[in-house]
Design an enzyme around this catalytic site. Structure first.
Site, mmCIF file in Angstrom:
data_model
loop_
_atom_site.group_PDB
_atom_site.id
_atom_site.type_symbol
_atom_site.label_atom_id
_atom_site.label_comp_id
_atom_site.label_asym_id
_atom_site.label_seq_id
_atom_site.Cartn_x
_atom_site.Cartn_y
_atom_site.Cartn_z
ATOM 1 C CG ASP A 1 -14.779 -15.119 12.002
ATOM 2 O OD1 ASP A 1 -15.237 -14.091 11.464
ATOM 3 O OD2 ASP A 1 -15.349 -15.705 12.934
ATOM 4 C CB SER B 1 -22.097 -15.939 15.749
ATOM 5 O OG SER B 1 -22.178 -14.676 15.146
ATOM 6 C CG HIS C 1 -18.760 -14.954 11.526
ATOM 7 N ND1 HIS C 1 -18.030 -14.826 12.692
ATOM 8 C CD2 HIS C 1 -20.069 -14.811 11.894
ATOM 9 C CE1 HIS C 1 -18.845 -14.611 13.708
ATOM 10 N NE2 HIS C 1 -20.086 -14.612 13.256
#
Length: 355
Positions: free
Chosen positions: A302, A161, A332
């Site tokens: 995602d 991320s 995600h």
């Protein structure tokens, strides 16, 4: 779970060329066990968009085997230096991947995790207003830690991320410092729809600051964020749509989100969240400038980092080592939930690291 694999390397990659700058390893790398590393930030350290940090130091934490190959690990904006279980902090934010005999094996590797700027905790050096910080700024702060530790070569930088964005920025700025990058659920730029969602969160936080309702604002912003981290399929499986007895009462899914928002209130401050959220949306790197071998891991569900953006990143990287795409119900957050799948890839990526 189904996956697609693009592998551009049938054999082991040759080690990337070392930097001309040779560093002397610090005694801190020779200490067994986990311990913090505090490094002063030079007074002339300026942020990319001008201005300076209010904090005086960058703090990292070393985990694992002394004098072993160093692996840098970085996560989302909620992550910190406590990547592994500790007596005082309990489970680390990625204990599913980092641990003794885990994929990032603390009996084989030295792991460095670090706190992102701006700092959070003592209430003194935290920013009084949002700062403009880039992922390149975070990469340069990491470089202060590595210089202080005398790390001549990072065996792998594994970023997920926001941490994946920093890994890409680090590879862009310091092309010879990391032997390889592993980037999970991150691309070379943010998607506009994800920026729109984060923009709403930031306006909620700003409203909380203006009205003096900071706790409620953090909770609401986190609730909205949770709906973007996960998928409709997961929410459909976990919650029914049974209505409460009266209008104004919470539905089961709302109770869940409220609890997640409440739990997050002591994890951040509005200005720190505003700063890091903006940093995500300000993120830009030129994939063509990243010469280190890169492994990409992306998830088809995602919505914050669409797989199409990672496909574009893959097509532009000069040294794509592997690109793994997978299905997951967790969107995600899959890198935090799909322990076996992610762990198998990490084990494969790290198996050729010289001991």
């Amino acid at each position: 779970m189904t996956l697609a694999l693009i592998d551009k390397a049938e054999t082991k990659k040759e080690p990337h060329c070392r930097s001309d700058k040779t560093r002397r390893p610090s005694a801190l790398l020779q200490r067994e066990g986990a311990h913090d590393v505090h490094v002063p930030i030079p007074e002339d350290f300026e942020l990319d968009f001008g201005g300076k940090l209010t904090q005086k130091q960058v703090v990292g934490r070393l985990h694992g085997k002394a004098n072993a190959p160093l692996v840098v690990v970085a996560g989302g904006i909620s992550a910190d230096r406590y990547v592994h279980r500790t007596e005082t902090k309990g489970l680390g934010w990625w204990s599913g991947a980092v641990g003794v005999r885990a994929p990032i094996d603390l009996t084989r590797y030295r792991v460095l995790a670090f706190d992102f700027a701006p700092e959070f905790g003592d209430g003194v050096n935290e920013p009084k207003e949002p700062l403009t910080i880039t992922t390149q700024d975070q990469a340069r702060l990491l470089a202060l830690l590595l210089d202080h530790l005398g790390v001549d070569k990072v065996a792998a930088f594994i970023g997920c991320s926001y941490g994946g964005m920093i890994a890409l920025a680090f590879g862009e700025i310091f092309p010879d410092w990391a032997e390889q990058l592993v980037v999970v659920s991150a691309a070379h730029r943010p998607h506009p729809l994800a920026t729109a969602w984060r923009g709403i969160q930031r306006r909620i936080l700003q409203l909380g600051l203006e009205t003096g309702r900071v706790d409620q604002a953090i909770g609401l912003a986190r609730e909205l964020a949770m709906t973007t981290y996960r998928t409709p399929d997961e929410f459909g499986e976990r919650f029914d749509n049974e209505a409460p007895s009266h209008a104004g009462q919470a539905y089961p899914v709302c109770d869940y989100l409220t609890s997640r928002g409440r739990a997050y209130r002591d994890r951040t401050t509005p200005n720190r969240w505003l700063t890091l959220s903006d940093s995500i949306d300000r993120h830009r790197v030129e994939p063509e400038a990243i010469s280190a071998p890169v492994t990409l891991i992306g998830f088809n569900s995602d919505r914050l980092c669409p797989i199409e953006d990672m496909e574009e990143l893959a097509s532009r990287l000069p040294n794509l080592f592997r690109f793994v795409k997978a299905d997951s119900i967790y969107g995600h957050d899959a890198f935090l939930k799909e322990d076996k799948f992610v762990g198998d890839i990490l084990t494969s990526v790290l198996k050729d690291v010289d001991q």
